[in-house]
Design a protein around this motif. Structure first.
Motif, mmCIF file in Angstrom:
data_model
loop_
_atom_site.group_PDB
_atom_site.id
_atom_site.type_symbol
_atom_site.label_atom_id
_atom_site.label_comp_id
_atom_site.label_asym_id
_atom_site.label_seq_id
_atom_site.Cartn_x
_atom_site.Cartn_y
_atom_site.Cartn_z
ATOM 1 N N PRO A 7 43.313 11.919 -6.946
ATOM 2 C CA PRO A 7 44.268 11.006 -7.138
ATOM 3 C C PRO A 7 44.319 9.444 -6.621
ATOM 4 O O PRO A 7 44.614 8.586 -7.068
ATOM 5 C CB PRO A 7 45.609 11.770 -6.542
ATOM 6 C CG PRO A 7 44.943 13.359 -6.417
ATOM 7 C CD PRO A 7 43.555 13.245 -6.355
ATOM 8 N N VAL A 8 43.537 9.629 -5.458
ATOM 9 C CA VAL A 8 43.399 8.174 -4.625
ATOM 10 C C VAL A 8 42.412 7.442 -5.510
ATOM 11 O O VAL A 8 42.416 6.199 -5.847
ATOM 12 C CB VAL A 8 42.886 8.679 -3.174
ATOM 13 C CG1 VAL A 8 42.564 7.212 -2.572
ATOM 14 C CG2 VAL A 8 43.732 9.436 -2.640
ATOM 15 N N MET A 42 48.268 7.220 2.102
ATOM 16 C CA MET A 42 48.489 7.371 3.673
ATOM 17 C C MET A 42 50.169 7.444 3.383
ATOM 18 O O MET A 42 50.808 8.270 4.110
ATOM 19 C CB MET A 42 48.040 6.366 4.473
ATOM 20 C CG MET A 42 46.703 6.599 4.759
ATOM 21 S SD MET A 42 45.961 5.383 6.064
ATOM 22 C CE MET A 42 46.059 3.813 5.206
ATOM 23 N N ASN A 43 50.798 6.675 2.868
ATOM 24 C CA ASN A 43 52.266 6.618 2.491
ATOM 25 C C ASN A 43 52.965 8.048 2.088
ATOM 26 O O ASN A 43 53.896 8.131 2.198
ATOM 27 C CB ASN A 43 52.918 5.580 1.801
ATOM 28 C CG ASN A 43 52.562 3.985 2.335
ATOM 29 O OD1 ASN A 43 52.655 4.173 3.531
ATOM 30 N ND2 ASN A 43 52.476 3.011 1.870
ATOM 31 N N ARG A 44 51.976 8.779 1.230
ATOM 32 C CA ARG A 44 52.416 9.816 0.812
ATOM 33 C C ARG A 44 51.790 11.288 1.628
ATOM 34 O O ARG A 44 51.730 12.209 1.093
ATOM 35 C CB ARG A 44 52.082 9.935 -0.814
ATOM 36 C CG ARG A 44 52.960 9.159 -1.604
ATOM 37 C CD ARG A 44 52.148 8.654 -2.875
ATOM 38 N NE ARG A 44 53.025 8.007 -3.850
ATOM 39 C CZ ARG A 44 53.254 6.672 -3.309
ATOM 40 N NH1 ARG A 44 52.764 5.976 -2.343
ATOM 41 N NH2 ARG A 44 53.888 5.817 -3.861
ATOM 42 N N ASN A 45 51.266 10.724 2.964
ATOM 43 C CA ASN A 45 50.454 11.865 3.600
ATOM 44 C C ASN A 45 49.277 12.733 2.868
ATOM 45 O O ASN A 45 49.198 13.804 3.019
ATOM 46 C CB ASN A 45 51.573 13.082 4.244
ATOM 47 C CG ASN A 45 52.790 12.317 5.116
ATOM 48 O OD1 ASN A 45 52.286 11.232 5.939
ATOM 49 N ND2 ASN A 45 53.827 12.426 5.005
ATOM 50 N N MET A 46 48.647 11.849 2.086
ATOM 51 C CA MET A 46 47.570 12.324 1.282
ATOM 52 C C MET A 46 46.330 12.184 2.009
ATOM 53 O O MET A 46 46.295 11.269 2.956
ATOM 54 C CB MET A 46 47.275 11.938 -0.209
ATOM 55 C CG MET A 46 48.839 12.117 -0.809
ATOM 56 S SD MET A 46 48.871 11.011 -2.484
ATOM 57 C CE MET A 46 47.177 12.065 -2.975
#
Length: 56
Positions: A7-8, A42-46
């Protein structure tokens, strides 16, 4: 095994392509896209980076 980085990576590709359409330089587009995709994750805790394998 599911690839957690996909996804990233796909987000970075999408951002880079959008920047290239806006006539940004290719190297600059890639650098910006990677930074923005990591921030997005990071904003999605991934997970952003692959975990290093232990030598045990």
């Amino acid at each position: 095994m599911k690839n957690l980085m996909a996804p990233v990576r796909y987000k970075a590709i999408g951002i880079a392509n959008a920047l290239l359409e806006e006539k940004y330089d290719e190297q600059r587009s890639i650098a910006i896209a990677i930074a923005k995709a990591e921030e997005w994750a990071m904003n999605r805790n991934m997970q952003v980076k692959k975990k290093k394998a232990s030598n045990n």
